[in-house]
Structure formats: C-alpha cells, structure tokens
Design a protein around this motif. Structure first.
Motif, mmCIF file in Angstrom:
data_model
loop_
_atom_site.group_PDB
_atom_site.id
_atom_site.type_symbol
_atom_site.label_atom_id
_atom_site.label_comp_id
_atom_site.label_asym_id
_atom_site.label_seq_id
_atom_site.Cartn_x
_atom_site.Cartn_y
_atom_site.Cartn_z
ATOM 1 N N TRP A 119 0.925 -1.013 -0.160
ATOM 2 C CA TRP A 119 -0.039 0.093 0.066
ATOM 3 C C TRP A 119 0.935 1.284 0.089
ATOM 4 O O TRP A 119 0.224 2.288 -0.592
ATOM 5 N N PRO A 120 2.055 1.258 0.555
ATOM 6 C CA PRO A 120 2.971 2.322 0.466
ATOM 7 C C PRO A 120 3.331 2.587 -1.162
ATOM 8 O O PRO A 120 3.277 3.575 -1.727
ATOM 9 N N GLU A 122 1.831 1.413 -3.517
ATOM 10 C CA GLU A 122 0.544 1.996 -4.473
ATOM 11 C C GLU A 122 0.273 3.215 -4.499
ATOM 12 O O GLU A 122 -0.252 3.930 -5.213
ATOM 13 N N SER A 123 0.763 4.077 -3.383
ATOM 14 C CA SER A 123 0.296 5.312 -3.289
ATOM 15 C C SER A 123 1.353 6.279 -4.428
ATOM 16 O O SER A 123 1.045 7.523 -4.525
ATOM 17 N N ASN A 124 2.091 5.643 -5.016
ATOM 18 C CA ASN A 124 3.102 6.161 -6.108
ATOM 19 C C ASN A 124 2.559 5.681 -7.628
ATOM 20 O O ASN A 124 3.107 6.355 -8.553
ATOM 21 N N GLN A 180 -11.779 7.442 0.429
ATOM 22 C CA GLN A 180 -11.964 8.381 -0.702
ATOM 23 C C GLN A 180 -13.012 9.206 -0.467
ATOM 24 O O GLN A 180 -13.089 9.723 -1.589
ATOM 25 N N ARG A 461 9.761 3.927 -1.048
ATOM 26 C CA ARG A 461 8.705 4.084 0.026
ATOM 27 C C ARG A 461 9.130 5.091 0.902
ATOM 28 O O ARG A 461 8.546 5.169 1.967
ATOM 29 N N HIS A 463 8.330 8.200 0.973
ATOM 30 C CA HIS A 463 7.490 9.266 1.304
ATOM 31 C C HIS A 463 6.648 8.759 2.653
ATOM 32 O O HIS A 463 5.967 9.871 3.244
ATOM 33 N N THR A 465 3.909 7.376 3.334
ATOM 34 C CA THR A 465 2.544 7.277 2.968
ATOM 35 C C THR A 465 2.039 6.078 2.650
ATOM 36 O O THR A 465 2.631 5.078 2.197
ATOM 37 N N ARG A 466 0.655 5.563 2.914
ATOM 38 C CA ARG A 466 -0.124 4.598 2.058
ATOM 39 C C ARG A 466 -1.344 4.901 1.693
ATOM 40 O O ARG A 466 -1.970 5.786 2.312
ATOM 41 N N ILE A 467 -1.726 4.068 0.806
ATOM 42 C CA ILE A 467 -3.324 4.562 0.254
ATOM 43 C C ILE A 467 -4.241 4.128 1.114
ATOM 44 O O ILE A 467 -5.481 4.373 0.939
ATOM 45 N N GLN A 468 -3.961 3.152 2.050
ATOM 46 C CA GLN A 468 -4.897 2.661 2.893
ATOM 47 C C GLN A 468 -4.262 1.941 4.169
ATOM 48 O O GLN A 468 -3.017 1.305 4.011
#
Lengths: 475, 475
Positions: A119-120, A122-124, A180, A461, A463, A465-468
C-alpha cells in the motif's frame, strides 16, 4: 450442450458444408481433441474434432466425419493434431497491473505485506505504471491460455485500453475505499457505465468496492442500490482470511458474508463476485444459500499457501450451489497469473484440506476452470464451453511433450501433468492472439524495458504514506 | 565456496586466460547470472558471469571482468544473456519407469492406488517397459532441468543403460521386498556392485529395500551389514505417511524410523536416504539426531497433497541438521517429474503447514534444491553448486518471459514465478543434453510410439495378481 451439438453426425456436418462456398468460415481448427460438456455438464472429449468459427462465435464442434468438415473453406486454418482444444481459461480475480510488483514483498504475513510494502508503493502509482503492468500481465495471461480476466484495481481506464489492444476479454471494476469519500463510489460507477460493452463487446464491468473491512456498510448498501439501478454486478474482496472473519465477528458481531447480506449485495440481479472467501465459515453457508441474486467465489489458492491462510471451502460451496471460479489474485502475492497452476492447486489442496483423495477429481477441476469460472464472471451463457453459439474463446494445448505422455486419462493429463507453457495457441472471439507460442498483439521486450525505467520511482517508499491501512476497522 | 572463487577479480580471470591458447576450454558460458553459494552456504547471484568448463568439471565461475574471460577460447560457447545459471536440479527420489503409468490410478487413496491398480500392473512389467518408461522419464527430466535422479525400481539394469545413453547422472538401486526371499537382497547388491561408477562415473548405486512395512527387520539388518561391508548407501521408503507410523506403532511398538535405527540403517558410512518421511513424528527426531551415519530425507510434496497426507517436517529436520532433498516420486502418483514444481510446493507447503509466511524463503528453497539435494544423494562434494572443481552439471533458465518480469528479487522469481519450461539448456558433466529446448540424446516421438504399443498389455489387470500387498504387516 446436447450430444448432437457436441458430436454432430457426419450428415449434419455435410449439411452445414452445403453453405460452404458462399459463406466461408473465419477460422477452422482441425484434428484436435475437443473438451466439451454433456447434458449434465460432465466433461467429455471428442477425438479428431473440428471447430468452425464465424463472426467471433463457435459455429460447430464435432468429429470430422471423414474429410467433410476438414474441407470446409475458411479464411484461416489451424492444424491442431496432438493438441487439445479447451475453452479459454478465465482468471476470475486479479489485479493485472500488480505484475509490476511481482516479487517486491516476499515471505511476509498479509498485514506487513499490505502496510509495509504494497500500500505504500501503490500510493506512487501512475496511470502509465498501470498501463505497462497491465500490458505485461495480458502477455503473461495470453501465453498461459487465459482468454478472460476479472480485474479489480485503480486507473482502470488504462486497463480497459490495454484490454482492447491486447484482444483479451475482461470483466473490469474500478476499486474504491470508503477513505476516498463518495467520489470513490461515483468514479467506480462512471467507469462501469463508460466501459460496459467496450472493446467490441469483450469488456463487461462491475462496481468494485474494495472489501467490507475498508468500505463501510453505508457505502456497501449504496453500492448495492446503484448496482440494482444500473443492472451492474459487484466484484469485491470478502472473508479473504479466517482472521478477517474473526476480526469482523469481534468488532461487529457479524461475519463479512453477513455484512454482504445486510447491505443488499447478495440480492443483485447481475450478481456478486466474492474474491477468496477462505474465511467463509459454517454460519455463512445458509446466508449464501438464501441469496436472492447470483453469488460466486473466486479462489486463488497459491497465495493462500504463501500467506499461510486456509483455502476456499470449495466442497461446502458446491453443496449449496455456489460456483467457484479459478483465479490468481495479483502477481505481488501470487507471483504469477498462471490459472493453469490454480486449477492444479485447487485439485491438490481440496484433496489435502478435506482429507479425501477421491474429492475434486480432474474432471471436477476442469468444470471449475470452464463453466463455473464463466458463471463467476457473469458470462455463463457466452463463454466457458466449446459449443455452437458460444464466443470463440479457445486454447490449443500440446500434449505430445514427454511430461504429458503417455495419456491414460486425458483429464488427469490436463490438470496434473500439463502446464500453462503447453498452451500453443490462444484465441478470443475467433481472433488468434498467440500462435505457436508467438504473441501477436503485445511487444513484451518493449513493455519490460519501459516498465523497468519506471520501477525505481514506483517502489520508492521514502514518502512514508500508504493508500490505505490494513486491519484498521472502517470508521 | 569462497567469495574469491565465486567472483574472481578481473586479474585472476586474466591470469587464468594466460594458459588459454595452449589449453582451450571445452565449454564457455557467457553473460549469465550465476547462482553461487557463499561461505555460509547462502545463495548469491553473480551478474554478467562466465562459466568455464573443462574435462567435465567447472574450472571457474565469475564476473567476466570486461571481455577477458569472454574471449577465452573454447570448443563450444553458449551466449546466456537473459538467463540464470543454476546447478542442475536433483530428483532425490523417483521411480522413473513409472511414467508409463502416468494417470493410470487417479483420485484414489494410497491403499487402493497400490493394491487395486499399481501393484497388479507392476506384475506385468518387462525390462522393455522399464526401458521405454525410463527413457521417456529422462527426456522429461532433462527438459525440466534435472541433471541427476535417484531411482528405486525393478529391472534397473535397463535404467542404468538408459542413464548411460541419455547423458544424465543417476543414483540407482534395485528394489526388493522380503516376499522375494534372500534373492531380492542379493540381486540388489549385485546390481549396486555391477553399476557403481558406471556411465563414465555418472552412476552411483545404493541398496534398495522397499520399506520397513514390506521388508522384515532381519532383512533390513542384513542389508545394513552388506552396506557397511561394501561401502554402499541405502535408499528406501520409510514413514511415508502418518498412517504407516501409526500402524507400525500399533503392530510393533516402534516407529519406522526406530526400525531403521535398530536394524543398523542409521549407522552406515555411506548413509541412508529416506523417501518421504511425512510420518516422522516428534519421538523420531532424537533418533535421527543421534544417527552415526549420514541421513537424508527426500520430499515429494505434490503426491502428499494428492493422497491427502501431511508433508515432510522440513523445519524439524532442519533443526537437527538432516538435509531434505527435493523429489517427485514416480509419475503414477505425482503425474510429473517436475522438480521445479517440487521446489515451489516445498516453499508454499512449508509456509502453510507451519502457519508461518516467513519460513522457508525462496533462498532456503534454493538451498534445498542445490546443496541439500546433492547431499541427499551422497554427492555433496561433487555437484549441487556452481564452483570450481565441481562436476559441470549446469542449467540455464530464461527469465525474460512475461511471467518472470520484472525481477525485483531473483530468488523469488526462480522459486515462485519461473517454471521448469523456462529451462533452456541442460548440461551434465559439461555435455549439453538439451540446447534451446531441443533434446540432443533422446528421441521422444519414437519412445512414445513404442511405449504406446505396449500399454494395453502393461495395464491389463485381468490376471488378478499383484507384486506385493499394501498395508499387510511383514511376516
């Protein structure tokens, strides 16, 4: 399929040939052994069969009857001696673009796999990454005899475009989380309406909430309403693991399957496709049995072994009439999109899990790979069987290799000895996408090169953050 | 292997090249990524490596160091860009000729499999059937990257002859039951002495009693004595399933592993190779740990799933230092001789069985496939590693296919994404047996044709006899 359709007498073949000269077939496959289904959906093999394709549809399948059918004029001919013709395999649940992450998160429990790596990363994700990943995935699937895939991911407009160019059939849904906001659901709806019937009818669509643990009940209920309003199916993860079921019971007093029921997702005209369901427990069975809309489960057994999860309760689902389709999940967990392997592992793990070597025979595995998978993706009337009137999604499998000889039991040869690499030719809607292992619609080296340049940015990774968040109860 | 041997500096490569003109290499492989072992036996990959082979032995493995090594003169050269060089796979327990029975006994519990189908059929076996089955098996194994196999069967003179002609390496034993009388053991000894060192040293031999449940203790003890006398190892089935262990405990008060100890089989200088061991229980571990001779276990996980058996306790065996080699068993139960699949299934089933996704990583799986398998067949100093002085048993594996791209973690790519069909070239003792998937020593169509003609007689069970009874305690 009636026997007469599966094996027309030579006379019928002859009659059909009367229209021959005026109306040539698009594609004629000769000399193969064809896998067909009898009236009770049992697997049968027709030897020395010919398959006639016209307008993207199977016109006839049957024994050659001497040279009559073989002499049928056709724009394209394939001599398939030594090969078995099967309905194309269907990957009932994947995240095709995740092939870009194949091998990036190994030997980890699911929670770490999601939260620390996937998930980290996938935020990219950019649409270009998704496009290249999907294109590589389509190449892998075509080479492995997959003719249709059900995809559940982000930036799905690009996956639809890649589907169109690759020639594959696909059942696509734009994924969303409650995090979202309502825009996620709206975007999923717009995607489903925009692409429904796309790629000359090869694309079907679904609404794609992520899962009951990431989408709150109100959003699931709203999804069910718009699904009914628009005649759309829903494709989501649910009861992925026994842990998820236990967590759901501890937090909400209901199982994920009961959440699907109370939010209306088990009563959709167009059906619901549940990914994994390894956490389906005894009390879920009557819930699924009383569903008022079609329900199916997609099973991707390789990843369950890798995460040390139990597997989908295929035998219990069979008892209540829920079809179980074969799947691979994404390559970041499964490491491949090899549905052939899913078929073999389904047979093997069912024997092992049920403690019964007699259960899930090769013929039952082939039934899962064909009709049950077709039903799972809502295409039970269009694909999944080599029969007149069905779309011409056909694969030709070489069984002359030393690892598949001799053949005492062709069903066993296909399930337990053959490999995805034995697929020589892959056909969708009558169009040949791979001939003698050569891909005709996708440039693999160019895709690998372009994807390779993007990987350092994609897997970064730093950054933080993660998308979820995994294992965090929905608010 | 020391790091300097794995990755010689360019200078060393240069020094080696000084002797070049006067003494050309037999085989030079360039541009590959080579799997090597470090001092702690960890798996390492050397990129852009060259491998020099002379006299059937690896002379050097290492980074090219510019064009120096690449320019080494050699009788034969292989450009292996995009490919990974691995030690050839070792099938540590099989019954190669049983490929003739592939698919003949499906979806049956072990007792029915033996008593109703396989042992009645095997009473029809002729040396010609064994020869053709073995030849087809060798073709399958070469195509799957197997360079050495441990075989335990009947009419083994013919298997030795096929091994010699195929170019493979093999560890062979003539099987016997106590029901054959003392002649069985004597024949096994004569075979082992006659063929030891055969096929230019590629054949090693073992005494091959069938199992503690078919060979009585007195015969096992006599076997241990002659093994010691002649410096021969013993290869047998033991604790194949938990049922066998339970039966042994109920009937004799000891486990099959304890039978091996009390008959002297755990104290052989040349070691004992135990096939399967899925019925090894807690109390067996100290028994194996105090063994005074080398002990190894061969694991063939596919068949265990198919019979609904548990799997080999790899983690417990690792704790006590017992190597576990990879195997396929015979194709009549396993349906293939695909050691690549055994490697993947070992990783997957260990995670699943131990409930731990972090256990049995891809690198550990590759350690089982290389050094542990070599030790299991008593060849730990000669094969199992790409290092100077080892026999040149090498396979080249293509990782450019869409199903193996991109490569984030090459060990994971090899174990979880690559397939046996990705092996492009198979080399034994420096001789190329398959080049770019073309078999150079075996004619598959001729073998399949000849075997096909014999199958009706082979599979006929109307005689009502069988070579042995399963689940009947030895007298």
């Amino acid at each position: 399929m009636t026997p007469s359709r599966a094996e027309p007498p030579a006379d019928a073949a002859h009659a059909a040939d009367a229209v021959d000269a005026a109306d040539p077939a698009d594609l004629l496959i000769t000399g193969c052994t064809a896998l067909v289904h009898d009236d009770e959906e049992g697997i049968r093999f027709v030897e020395d069969a010919s398959i006639v394709v016209r307008g993207g549809v199977i016109e006839s399948v049957g024994r050659a009857g001497g040279t009559v059918t073989v002499s049928r004029s056709a724009a394209e001919r394939i001599d398939a001696r030594g090969q078995v013709a099967l309905p194309g395999l269907i990957n009932c649940h994947t995240h095709a673009p995740m092939v870009a992450l194949r091998g990036v998160a190994e030997d980890l429990p699911a929670e770490k796999w999601f939260n620390v790596v996937v998930w980290p990363i996938e935020s990219n994700l950019t649409p270009k990454d998704v496009e290249l990943g999907a294109r590589l995935a389509c190449a892998e699937m075509i080479r492995g005899g997959v003719t249709c895939f059900a995809d559940h991911y982000f930036a799905m407009d690009t996956v639809a475009a890649v589907t169109a160019e690759s020639g594959l059939r696909a059942h696509l849904g734009e994924a969303y989380f409650s995090s979202q906001g309502p825009e996620g659901r709206q975007k999923s709806l717009e995607f489903a309406l925009r692409h429904r019937g796309g790629a000359d009818g090869r694309i079907t669509t679904a609404l794609a909430p992520h899962a009951p643990y990431t989408v709150v009940d109100a959003d699931l209920a709203a999804t069910a309403e718009i699904a009914l309003e628009h005649g759309l199916p829903v494709h989501l993860h649910a009861a992925e693991s026994r842990d998820q079921t236990d967590n759901s019971l501890a937090r909400h007093g209901v199982t994920p399957i009961e959440v699907l029921e109370r939010t209306g997702l088990l009563g959709l005209d167009a059906g619901v496709l549940i990914a994994h369901g390894t956490g389906i427990i005894e009390r879920d069975l009557p819930v699924l049995e009383r569903a008022t809309g079609p329900v199916a489960v997609a099973s991707a057994p390789r990843g369950y072994l890798k995460f040390a999860w139990s597997t989908t309760p295929v035998r219990a689902l069979r008892r209540i009439g829920v079809p179980v389709g074969l799947a691979t999940d994404g390559a970041a967990s499964n490491n491949s999109l090899d549905v052939w392997e899913s078929m073999a592992l389904t047979a093997l793990l069912q024997k092992s899990t049920e403690g019964d070597p007699r259960w899930l025979t090769s013929r039952q595995a082939l039934h899962h790979a064909t009709l049950q998978s077709a039903r799972a993706v809502g295409l039970g009337e269009r694909i999944g069987s080599l029969a007149p009137g069905r779309r011409a999604d056909i694969i030709l499998v070489d069984v002359t290799g030393p690892h598949t000889q001799p053949v005492h039991d062709l069903a066993a040869t296909l399930v337990h000895s053959a490999r995805s690499s034995d697929v020589r030719t892959t056909i969708v809607d009558g169009r040949v996408l791979m001939r003698d292992r050569e891909l005709l619609t996708i440039d693999v080296p160019a895709t690998v090169r372009e994807l390779g340049e993007r990987l350092p940015a994609l897997v970064d990774r730093s950054h933080g953050t993660r998308i979820q968040e995994y294992d965090k109860p929905p608010e």
